[in-house]
Design a protein around this motif. Structure first.
Motif, PDB file in Angstrom:
ATOM      1  N   MET A   1       0.822  -1.197   0.000  1.00 30.26           N
ATOM      2  CA  MET A   1       0.000   0.000   0.000  1.00 30.26           C
ATOM      3  C   MET A   1       0.865   1.260   0.000  1.00 30.26           C
ATOM      4  O   MET A   1       0.567   2.213  -0.713  1.00 30.26           O
ATOM      5  CB  MET A   1      -0.930  -0.019   1.218  1.00 30.26           C
ATOM      6  N   GLN A   2       1.944   1.267   0.778  1.00 29.36           N
ATOM      7  CA  GLN A   2       2.786   2.462   0.840  1.00 29.36           C
ATOM      8  C   GLN A   2       3.390   2.794  -0.527  1.00 29.36           C
ATOM      9  O   GLN A   2       3.510   3.967  -0.889  1.00 29.36           O
ATOM     10  CB  GLN A   2       3.893   2.308   1.890  1.00 29.36           C
ATOM     11  N   ALA A   3       3.744   1.770  -1.293  1.00 26.59           N
ATOM     12  CA  ALA A   3       4.315   2.014  -2.627  1.00 26.59           C
ATOM     13  C   ALA A   3       3.305   2.732  -3.528  1.00 26.59           C
ATOM     14  O   ALA A   3       3.663   3.653  -4.264  1.00 26.59           O
ATOM     15  CB  ALA A   3       4.767   0.696  -3.262  1.00 26.59           C
ATOM     16  N   ILE A   4       2.055   2.322  -3.436  1.00 24.45           N
ATOM     17  CA  ILE A   4       1.019   2.964  -4.254  1.00 24.45           C
ATOM     18  C   ILE A   4       0.811   4.409  -3.796  1.00 24.45           C
ATOM     19  O   ILE A   4       0.712   5.317  -4.625  1.00 24.45           O
ATOM     20  CB  ILE A   4      -0.289   2.153  -4.198  1.00 24.45           C
ATOM     21  N   VAL A   5       0.768   4.614  -2.505  1.00 20.09           N
ATOM     22  CA  VAL A   5       0.615   5.979  -1.978  1.00 20.09           C
ATOM     23  C   VAL A   5       1.792   6.849  -2.412  1.00 20.09           C
ATOM     24  O   VAL A   5       1.613   7.993  -2.863  1.00 20.09           O
ATOM     25  CB  VAL A   5       0.456   5.956  -0.443  1.00 20.09           C
ATOM     26  N   ASP A   6       3.006   6.328  -2.314  1.00 23.84           N
ATOM     27  CA  ASP A   6       4.181   7.093  -2.739  1.00 23.84           C
ATOM     28  C   ASP A   6       4.098   7.446  -4.220  1.00 23.84           C
ATOM     29  O   ASP A   6       4.416   8.570  -4.623  1.00 23.84           O
ATOM     30  CB  ASP A   6       5.464   6.297  -2.465  1.00 23.84           C
ATOM     31  N   PHE A   7       3.664   6.498  -5.040  1.00 29.89           N
ATOM     32  CA  PHE A   7       3.513   6.721  -6.477  1.00 29.89           C
ATOM     33  C   PHE A   7       2.477   7.813  -6.749  1.00 29.89           C
ATOM     34  O   PHE A   7       2.732   8.755  -7.502  1.00 29.89           O
ATOM     35  CB  PHE A   7       3.099   5.404  -7.154  1.00 29.89           C
ATOM     36  N   ILE A   8       1.321   7.710  -6.105  1.00 29.45           N
ATOM     37  CA  ILE A   8       0.253   8.685  -6.328  1.00 29.45           C
ATOM     38  C   ILE A   8       0.683  10.081  -5.881  1.00 29.45           C
ATOM     39  O   ILE A   8       0.389  11.077  -6.547  1.00 29.45           O
ATOM     40  CB  ILE A   8      -1.040   8.239  -5.623  1.00 29.45           C
ATOM     41  N   LEU A   9       1.394  10.168  -4.779  1.00 26.11           N
ATOM     42  CA  LEU A   9       1.867  11.480  -4.328  1.00 26.11           C
ATOM     43  C   LEU A   9       2.943  12.029  -5.267  1.00 26.11           C
ATOM     44  O   LEU A   9       3.020  13.238  -5.475  1.00 26.11           O
ATOM     45  CB  LEU A   9       2.366  11.401  -2.891  1.00 26.11           C
TER      46      LEU A   9
END
Length: 192
Positions: A1-9
């Motif tokens: 999940m953190q990887a997706i959040v980092d990507f979106i940000l």
């Protein structure tokens, strides 16, 4: 999940990449995130005019990823005449970095979409290119040639740069735009 959040940000930075055209009724330049959203909607709206059947969800996916490299490279006006090879190499490095923030399978899927758009070899990619090339033209036509005049872009340069990909990807759109561009030329909406 953190990887997706980092990507979106990281993608949020695309909102800070300014382009040469102004949104209608606003006294600022559009940004690349707005452009990507608008051309996705343009393509979805133009689907009945595709010269052959296209998977519109695939087209929209390409249009949503095609400018992500501009987070690192910035935008280059479509009418630029030199430096495209270096620019495309820099964009590839940028999207590789950005899509690399995701889990490997997701990143590879987005990179493949980006590459398909760049290659322009599929019906979907050609249709996506037509929408991408058309949107700045539509904004300029609605803004009395704002960025053409401000950046010294001639009628001939516009037609040479955007005519072939629009004609190939969506001939009906080119038929419409060709007449509109001639009218704009007669109105003096182009630069020298």
């Amino acid at each position: 999940m953190q990887a997706i959040v980092d990507f979106i940000l990281e993608l949020d930075r695309l909102k800070g990449v300014t382009r040469k055209t102004r949104p209608l009724g606003l006294d600022r330049q559009e940004n690349s995130a707005e452009h990507s959203w608008q051309i996705a909607m343009l393509a979805a709206s133009l689907q009945p005019y595709a010269p052959q059947p296209v998977d519109i969800q695939h087209v929209i996916g390409m249009l949503l990823v095609h400018d992500i490299g501009e987070i690192d490279t910035g935008d280059t006006i479509v009418y630029a005449e030199e430096g495209w090879e270096e620019r495309k190499a820099a964009e590839l490095a940028a999207v590789t970095r950005i899509f690399g923030l995701l889990p490997e399978a997701q990143g590879a899927r987005f990179l493949a979409l980006w590459q398909e758009f760049e290659d322009g070899a599929t019906a979907e990619a050609r249709f996506a290119h037509a929408a991408d090339r058309a949107m700045p033209v539509l904004l300029n036509l609605a803004n009395n040639g704002q960025s053409w005049r401000e950046n010294g872009i001639s009628h001939q340069r516009v037609v040479q740069r955007i005519g072939p990909p629009i004609r190939e990807g969506c001939p009906a759109l080119w038929s419409y735009l060709e007449a509109q561009l001639e009218h704009a030329r007669q109105q003096g909406w182009f630069g020298a």
